[in-house]
Design a protein around this motif. Structure first.
Motif, PDB file in Angstrom:
ATOM      1  N   LYS A 127      19.470  25.866  17.906  1.00  0.00           N
ATOM      2  CA  LYS A 127      19.250  25.763  16.460  1.00  0.00           C
ATOM      3  C   LYS A 127      18.472  26.966  15.927  1.00  0.00           C
ATOM      4  O   LYS A 127      17.476  27.372  16.514  1.00  0.00           O
ATOM      5  N   HIS A 270      17.687  15.529  15.857  1.00  0.00           N
ATOM      6  CA  HIS A 270      18.057  15.698  14.447  1.00  0.00           C
ATOM      7  C   HIS A 270      19.405  15.017  14.182  1.00  0.00           C
ATOM      8  O   HIS A 270      20.229  14.916  15.082  1.00  0.00           O
ATOM      9  N   ASP A 322       9.701  21.051  16.376  1.00  0.00           N
ATOM     10  CA  ASP A 322       9.468  21.792  15.123  1.00  0.00           C
ATOM     11  C   ASP A 322       8.757  20.978  14.052  1.00  0.00           C
ATOM     12  O   ASP A 322       8.139  21.534  13.154  1.00  0.00           O
TER      13      ASP A 322
HETATM   14 CA    CA Z   1      13.254  19.656  12.390  1.00  0.00          CA
END
Ligand code: CA
Length: 511
Positions: A127, A270, A322
């Protein structure tokens, strides 16, 4: 003759120096999961999920109980990791659409540039979400500037997130598997004539949306944004983990004989959560739990590859996420209904998008076989600090002007000191708060208590103070009992945020 001997001696010395330098240059891997919560790994004590491969990094390395991302969403968090700068100083560092231009200036010093300058091969897999190109990207041509221009020799990426178009892999700036006869068109403003969307063709869906995510349909999954063409290049979500694991193994194998720096951006958990069928049913929590099991497998594959290449004892691995967790992030995938007793927040408050602690307080491990002794550390550390700390490790210390928000916490990261940061500004969709020691001060913000995900955002009408050492769930605002601490933290907050604080921040509309 004498001169030759001297020259020979000098080159021998140079060779010896070079060998020492190689020894002092471990390979470095940063694994960044996507929306993985503090409670989503069993290393922190969760018994409702099992992540043995990820746990190994924590249990055999330094397991940080106060490890942070700078931000409660992806783009700003990743920006800070790459630049060593607080992301709220760059107004472009907000959740980006899939066709956004690169938000890191080509002139900016970055973590991968520093690694490259230290003699490392640099790679980014997985990502991205930092933008690509210079705007109005033509995906049918080489996309530049991108990962290469900010320091990665090799890259194989998804441009933004797995729920945004274009749903293609971009390897070294080129869309993988693109048929020139079927060019890609992308828009975040309008659909392309004749293209089905989740609204016009709900019968084509095999995953339903709950908010946003009702535009183009790819692989039976509705997305954010519109896309036409590129049929052969489109990814199959269920194969993404295997695809990127293959690219990681390729990078490790190709660079096994020289120091390398790898950024591995896991796409899990995600949304959309569509793990490979091998992992369907791996947990009782439905696709979100199964996607975490898949992510754990990815880490295990990477570790096995390092082991087989004989690199484990010369590789420092950071594992973190993240931002914090979210259950319903736009798809009806059962994450809420099937979570059972699992607490993805790990006892913290808030989650993704939130200024409460679970937005940015994330899993954080540093592993280095044979070099780091297993330890649990409560030092306050942030992904922001990897830049300055790793710069010291590889012999390229920063000069104080570059990556100026990054602190050299190398001894803490190696488990040789318990001294971390004194204070940290955290950010959630442009809103800021301060953590100092065991205290967190949230300044007042307008806006709703929660967003469509159900996560609390941390919008409060007045300054609120929490002692997260004693009350990690932030159940009790103790501002009125500690006016002196409120004043001290307010002062530090306004000094550090340099006028960036605004009580009214436009609420980000979830797509
Ligand atoms: Ca994220």
């Amino acid at each position: 003759m004498q001169k030759n001997i001297i020259l020979y001696s000098a080159s021998a010395l140079a060779l010896a120096g070079c060998a020492r330098q190689q020894e002092s240059k471990p390979n470095i891997i940063v694994i960044l999961a996507d929306d993985l919560g503090y409670g989503d790994v069993s290393a922190y004590g969760s018994t409702t999920i099992h992540t043995p491969n990820i746990d190994r990094l924590g249990n055999e390395g330094v397991k940080f109980t106060n490890g942070y991302a700078t931000s409660a969403t992806s783009t700003p968090s990743r920006y800070a990791l790459m630049t060593g700068m607080y992301p709220w100083k760059n107004e472009q560092a907000k959740i980006l659409p899939g066709d956004a231009p690169l938000i890191i200036s080509e002139a900016q010093y970055t973590l991968p540039k520093m690694m490259r300058a230290a003699g490392y091969a640099t790679g980014a897999v997985g990502k991205w979400h930092l933008g690509m190109g210079a705007g109005q990207v033509d995906w049918n041509r080489p996309v530049t500037p991108g990962a290469r221009e900010i320091g990665f020799d090799y890259s194989c990426l998804i441009a933004a997130t797995n729920d945004r178009v274009p749903t293609v892999y971009v390897e070294n700036g080129q869309v993988v598997g693109l048929d020139p006869a079927d060019p890609i068109q992308v828009s975040y403003e309008h659909n392309f004539e004749g293209e089905p969307t989740a609204l016009t063709h709900p019968g084509l869906l095999r995953m339903q949306w709950s908010h946003g995510h009702n535009q183009s349909i790819v692989n039976g999954i509705p997305r954010i944004g519109y896309m036409k063409g590129g049929e052969k290049a489109r990814w199959k979500d269920e194969d993404m983990a295997d695809y990127f694991v293959g690219k990681v193994k390729g990078f490790l194998s190709e660079n096994k004989d020289r120091p390398f720096f790898l950024y591995y951006g896991l796409h899990q958990p995600h949304v959309p959560r569509a793990p490979h069928e091998r992992f369907v049913g791996a947990t009782s929590m439905g696709p979100r739990g199964d996607a975490i099991a898949e992510a754990d497998w990815c880490v295990g594959e990477m570790m096995a590859c390092l082991d087989s290449l004989g690199l484990l004892e010369n590789t420092l691995i950071v594992f973190t996420s993240d931002n914090g967790p979210v259950l319903n992030d736009g798809y009806r995938d059962g994450a809420v209904e099937m979570q059972g007793n699992h607490d993805p927040r790990g006892g913290l408050r808030g989650g993704k998008y939130s200024l409460f602690d679970a937005g940015t307080h994330v899993p954080f491990f540093v592993y280095w076989k044979g070099r780091i002794q297993p330890a649990v550390s409560d030092a306050l550390v942030c992904q922001l600090d990897l830049f300055a700390s790793l710069a010291t490790l590889v012999g390229r210390p920063l000069d104080g002007k570059e990556a100026c928000d990054s602190q050299d916490l190398l001894p803490a990261l190696l488990g040789e000191s318990t001294r971390g940061r004194d204070e940290l500004i955290v950010e959630a969709q442009g809103k800021l708060a301060i953590r100092k020691g065991g205290w967190i001060l949230l300044p007042p913000y307008g806006g709703p208590a929660t967003n469509l995900t159900g996560n609390e955002l941390g919008n409060m009408p007045d300054f609120t103070l929490y002692n997260v050492d004693a009350d990690p769930a932030q159940t009790t605002d103790v501002a009125s009992q500690h006016p002196d601490i409120v004043d001290a933290l307010k002062s530090r907050f306004f000094t550090l945020t340099q006028g960036y604080y605004k009580a009214e921040v436009e609420e980000v509309e979830l797509q």
